[in-house]
Design an enzyme around this catalytic site. Structure first.
Site, PDB file in Angstrom:
ATOM      1  N   ASP A 132       0.924  -1.233  -0.198  1.00 35.79           N
ATOM      2  CA  ASP A 132       0.117   0.102  -0.083  1.00 35.79           C
ATOM      3  C   ASP A 132       0.770   1.198  -0.155  1.00 35.79           C
ATOM      4  O   ASP A 132       1.581   1.412   0.934  1.00 35.79           O
ATOM      5  CB  ASP A 132      -0.862  -0.035   1.232  1.00 35.79           C
ATOM      6  CG  ASP A 132      -2.199   0.742   1.291  1.00 35.79           C
ATOM      7  OD1 ASP A 132      -2.232   1.766   0.637  1.00 35.79           O
ATOM      8  OD2 ASP A 132      -3.279   0.209   1.880  1.00 35.79           O
ATOM      9  N   ASP A 228      -2.776   4.849  -2.301  1.00 31.77           N
ATOM     10  CA  ASP A 228      -3.587   5.527  -1.397  1.00 31.77           C
ATOM     11  C   ASP A 228      -4.320   6.861  -1.538  1.00 31.77           C
ATOM     12  O   ASP A 228      -3.302   7.536  -2.183  1.00 31.77           O
ATOM     13  CB  ASP A 228      -3.268   5.393  -0.135  1.00 31.77           C
ATOM     14  CG  ASP A 228      -4.119   6.018   1.014  1.00 31.77           C
ATOM     15  OD1 ASP A 228      -4.990   5.239   1.492  1.00 31.77           O
ATOM     16  OD2 ASP A 228      -3.834   6.977   1.643  1.00 31.77           O
ATOM     17  N   GLU A 285      -6.818   3.997  -5.250  1.00 32.75           N
ATOM     18  CA  GLU A 285      -8.105   4.644  -4.549  1.00 32.75           C
ATOM     19  C   GLU A 285      -8.288   5.908  -4.969  1.00 32.75           C
ATOM     20  O   GLU A 285      -7.425   6.861  -5.007  1.00 32.75           O
ATOM     21  CB  GLU A 285      -7.881   4.607  -3.151  1.00 32.75           C
ATOM     22  CG  GLU A 285      -8.906   4.948  -2.286  1.00 32.75           C
ATOM     23  CD  GLU A 285      -8.785   5.209  -0.874  1.00 32.75           C
ATOM     24  OE1 GLU A 285      -9.499   5.140  -0.078  1.00 32.75           O
ATOM     25  OE2 GLU A 285      -7.742   6.130  -0.517  1.00 32.75           O
ATOM     26  N   HIS A 358     -11.110  -1.935   4.676  1.00 27.92           N
ATOM     27  CA  HIS A 358     -10.932  -1.326   5.990  1.00 27.92           C
ATOM     28  C   HIS A 358     -11.527  -0.049   6.255  1.00 27.92           C
ATOM     29  O   HIS A 358     -11.459   0.269   7.340  1.00 27.92           O
ATOM     30  CB  HIS A 358      -9.280  -1.499   6.258  1.00 27.92           C
ATOM     31  CG  HIS A 358      -8.727  -0.274   5.338  1.00 27.92           C
ATOM     32  ND1 HIS A 358      -8.608  -0.653   3.933  1.00 27.92           N
ATOM     33  CD2 HIS A 358      -8.066   0.680   5.651  1.00 27.92           C
ATOM     34  CE1 HIS A 358      -7.901   0.453   3.445  1.00 27.92           C
ATOM     35  NE2 HIS A 358      -7.774   1.287   4.344  1.00 27.92           N
ATOM     36  N   ASP A 359     -12.226   0.541   5.274  1.00 26.77           N
ATOM     37  CA  ASP A 359     -12.830   1.760   5.318  1.00 26.77           C
ATOM     38  C   ASP A 359     -14.324   1.603   5.347  1.00 26.77           C
ATOM     39  O   ASP A 359     -14.863   2.753   5.718  1.00 26.77           O
ATOM     40  CB  ASP A 359     -12.270   2.907   4.389  1.00 26.77           C
ATOM     41  CG  ASP A 359     -10.859   3.154   4.327  1.00 26.77           C
ATOM     42  OD1 ASP A 359     -10.262   3.048   5.511  1.00 26.77           O
ATOM     43  OD2 ASP A 359     -10.233   3.734   3.395  1.00 26.77           O
TER      44      ASP A 359
HETATM   45  C1  GLC Z   1      -7.430   5.983   2.589  1.00 26.74           C
HETATM   46  C2  GLC Z   1      -7.146   4.703   3.514  1.00 26.74           C
HETATM   47  C3  GLC Z   1      -7.924   5.188   4.549  1.00 26.74           C
HETATM   48  C4  GLC Z   1      -7.015   6.389   5.460  1.00 26.74           C
HETATM   49  C5  GLC Z   1      -6.854   7.348   4.228  1.00 26.74           C
HETATM   50  C6  GLC Z   1      -5.866   8.189   4.679  1.00 26.74           C
HETATM   51  O1  GLC Z   1      -8.895   6.434   2.202  1.00 26.74           O
HETATM   52  O2  GLC Z   1      -7.809   3.497   2.847  1.00 26.74           O
HETATM   53  O3  GLC Z   1      -7.682   3.960   5.715  1.00 26.74           O
HETATM   54  O4  GLC Z   1      -7.493   6.629   6.440  1.00 26.74           O
HETATM   55  O5  GLC Z   1      -6.598   7.046   2.994  1.00 26.74           O
HETATM   56  O6  GLC Z   1      -4.451   7.783   4.386  1.00 26.74           O
END
Ligand code: GLC
Length: 575
Positions: A132, A228, A285, A358-359
């Site tokens: 990641d 990310d 993402e 995980h979000d």
């Molecule tokens: C992404 C991750 C999340 C994190 C955010 C800031 O959305 O998936 O878990 O809190 O980025 O890094």
């Protein structure tokens, strides 16, 4: 058989008043030959949140050796890669997404030798390790930031985003997106938590340092990257106040900075310096990239292999801004449309199919009505997950049908965004009880409770005190119990995964949605040459007439077959 004949020959609209007329979304999909596909298109990916997977030291926190220990379990799911969420040194303000050193391992998770062993052991099972990359921001304890904040003239002075004046932007986790730094006498920008200062991508040295970090992990044997929050790396050319959208007088930074003009120039350079020529995959993402723009972002003409866009998981939020107490009701047809649009937009590239990570809260609680049987719902979602076109991403526990956790008080929650959203709800006038209702529904901790391995203390996750309480259903829902039950969610996942891995039509076939306006059923087909499969899922808690005839059932979440669909029933037919 062409499409028209197929409709005439096998579909019968059973009650004209009941079902909307057959409308087929024309995807213009092109089937891709299986032999032209890459390894990551032919298998699924399993996502691990290492902190909650398996603790081998008794610390209460999962670790890399825990992942090594469970590789055979993971391999039994038929996956080709494991995406590990961050395991780098971190103060853990955002559970590892605040990185203080990009090229090391946090001692809580183990050592570099553990990582190398994980790569080697996984490789023996045909599984790659996906790392990641958190490149929009670092931790405020990162050496880069410590140097940057020390003066306006140090060599890293503009590695972060510093301003004398602040705007009214609200960070994604709540509160102002600007933090004053006494040492430097200026504000720095943080899209997420105060402890996550945004890196300045305008600076070529910053970009090079990040590319070096990515290449470091490739040299260690990483098989790909999940990237990310990438949509936020480019800021607008002018920093102006945004439109106030809540009682706190602030304006969501997401609406102001997501996917700004010019971002693709950076990403093309990123691709050039890191991804080109490597047998890896990249999935970024990207909340805020519209399906119609996907071709600039993914595939041969784009920069990444796949993009996690949010249209189906954030269907209940306006413009992707996750203000939980503003969640709206949505229709099944809207959700199906979001999925179909992504399928169509990636018809010539590729899509990462996901319902959980995980979000997100657990999918059985999110996408099915509250009265649904949760095990049937888990299997129904799995049926969609493995039969849409793209690479299925399974998040730990999803394969067991995990449900949302429910802690009593806001103080029991660890997740920083949960606290931010709770505070915003209170600022907007909601009572504690009302605000907690949304916490229970949307908190990220819902999906971060420890993995449930067996019925022993702490579900076999740790011999110490788990960092987040184990879900109280662990005695009824765990790997050991589901291994023994041929009818379990886990074994259903294994069957579906094996089916997808061996089915050319599921891997490569064209996607087409049927009855898109139907508010009870999701129906779509996958077609390759003269082979056709159809997925049909009843999203209601009541019986629904079967709108199709013909076809042979190959798998479903009820063992027998009726000429109507039972509550939450999911079936794959072959024609
Ligand atoms: C992404 C991750 C999340 C994190 C955010 C800031 O959305 O998936 O878990 O809190 O980025 O890094």
């Amino acid at each position: 058989m062409n499409r028209r004949e197929f409709i005439k020959g096998t579909l019968a609209i059973s009650a004209a008043s009941f079902f909307s007329p057959t409308i087929l979304i024309d995807g213009g999909n092109r089937a891709m030959a299986k032999e032209n596909l890459s390894w990551w298109q032919k298998k699924s990916v399993y996502q691990i949140y290492p902190k909650s997977f398996l603790d081998t030291t008794g610390s209460g926190t999962g670790d890399l050796r825990g992942v090594i220990k469970k590789l055979d379990y993971i391999a039994s799911l038929g996956v080709g890669a494991i995406w590990l969420t961050p395991f780098f040194p971190s103060p853990m303000v955002d559970n590892g997404y605040d990185i203080s050193n990009y090229t090391d391992i946090d001692p809580r998770f183990g050592t570099m030798a553990d990582f190398e062993e994980l790569v080697a052991q996984a490789d023996k099972r045909g599984i790659k390790i996906v790392v990641d990359l958190v490149f929009n921001h670092s931790s405020d304890k990162n050496q880069w930031f410590l140097e940057s904040k020390s003066s306006k003239t140090n060599p890293k002075a503009d590695w972060y985003i510093w301003r004398d004046e602040k705007t009214n932007w609200r960070s994604i986790f709540g509160g102002s997106a600007w933090e004053f730094c006494e040492e430097r006498g200026q504000y720095y920008l943080h899209t997420f938590a105060t402890a996550q200062p945004d890196l300045n991508w305008e600076n070529p040295e910053v970009r090079q340092a990040l590319y070096d970090a990515a290449n470091f992990w490739l040299d260690k044997g990483a098989g790909g990257f999940r990237i990310d929050a990438i949509v936020y790396i480019k800021k607008p050319s002018e920093f102006k106040d945004g439109i106030v959208d809540s009682e706190d007088g602030l304006s969501s930074i997401h609406n102001i900075t997501a996917a700004c003009d010019g971002i693709l120039d950076y990403l093309r350079e990123f691709k050039e310096k890191v991804f080109v020529g490597r047998d890896i995959f990249t999935v970024a993402e990207a909340n805020g990239v519209k399906p119609e723009n996907l071709s600039e972002w993914v595939g041969k003409t784009g920069v990444f292999d796949m993009l996690f866009e949010f249209s189906h998981v954030n269907i209940m939020f306006n413009r992707g801004v996750e203000i939980w107490h503003r969640a709206r009701l949505y229709k099944l047809s809207e959700w199906k449309k979001a999925l179909s649009e992504s399928q169509i937009a990636t018809a010539n590239s590729w899509y990462p199919i996901y319902f959980e990570n995980h979000d997100r809260p657990r999918s059985v609680n999110t996408f099915f009505p509250s009265g649904s049987d949760k095990k049937l719902a888990a299997k129904a979602l799995a049926t969609i997950l493995f039969t849409l076109r793209g690479t299925p991403f399974i998040y730990q526990g999803e394969e067991l049908g995990f449900e949302n956790a429910k802690f009593n008080s806001i103080d029991d929650y660890d997740d920083i965004s949960t606290r931010g959203n709770y505070d915003l709800a209170r600022a907007d006038g909601l009572s504690d009880k009302q605000a907690m209702k949304f916490v229970h529904r949307f908190s990220r901790d819902n999906a971060r409770t420890p993995m449930q391995w067996d019925s022993s203390k702490n579900a076999g996750f740790t011999s110490g005190k788990a960092w987040l309480p184990v879900h109280d259903d662990f005695k009824a829902c765990n790997v050991e119990i589901q291994e023994k039950n041929p009818d379990s969610v886990l074994n259903f996942y294994r069957k579906l995964s094996a089916l997808r891995n061996s089915s050319e039509v599921l891997i490569s076939g064209e996607y087409e949605e049927l009855y898109p306006e139907n508010e009870e059923l999701y129906i779509f087909t996958r077609t390759l040459g003269d082979k056709k499969l159809m997925t049909i899922v009843n999203f209601t808690t009541h019986e629904v007439k079967m709108p199709i005839t013909g076809g042979k059932k190959i798998i479903g979440n009820y063992s027998d077959e009726k000429n109507y669909l039972r509550p939450t029933e999911a079936i794959i037919y072959e024609f």
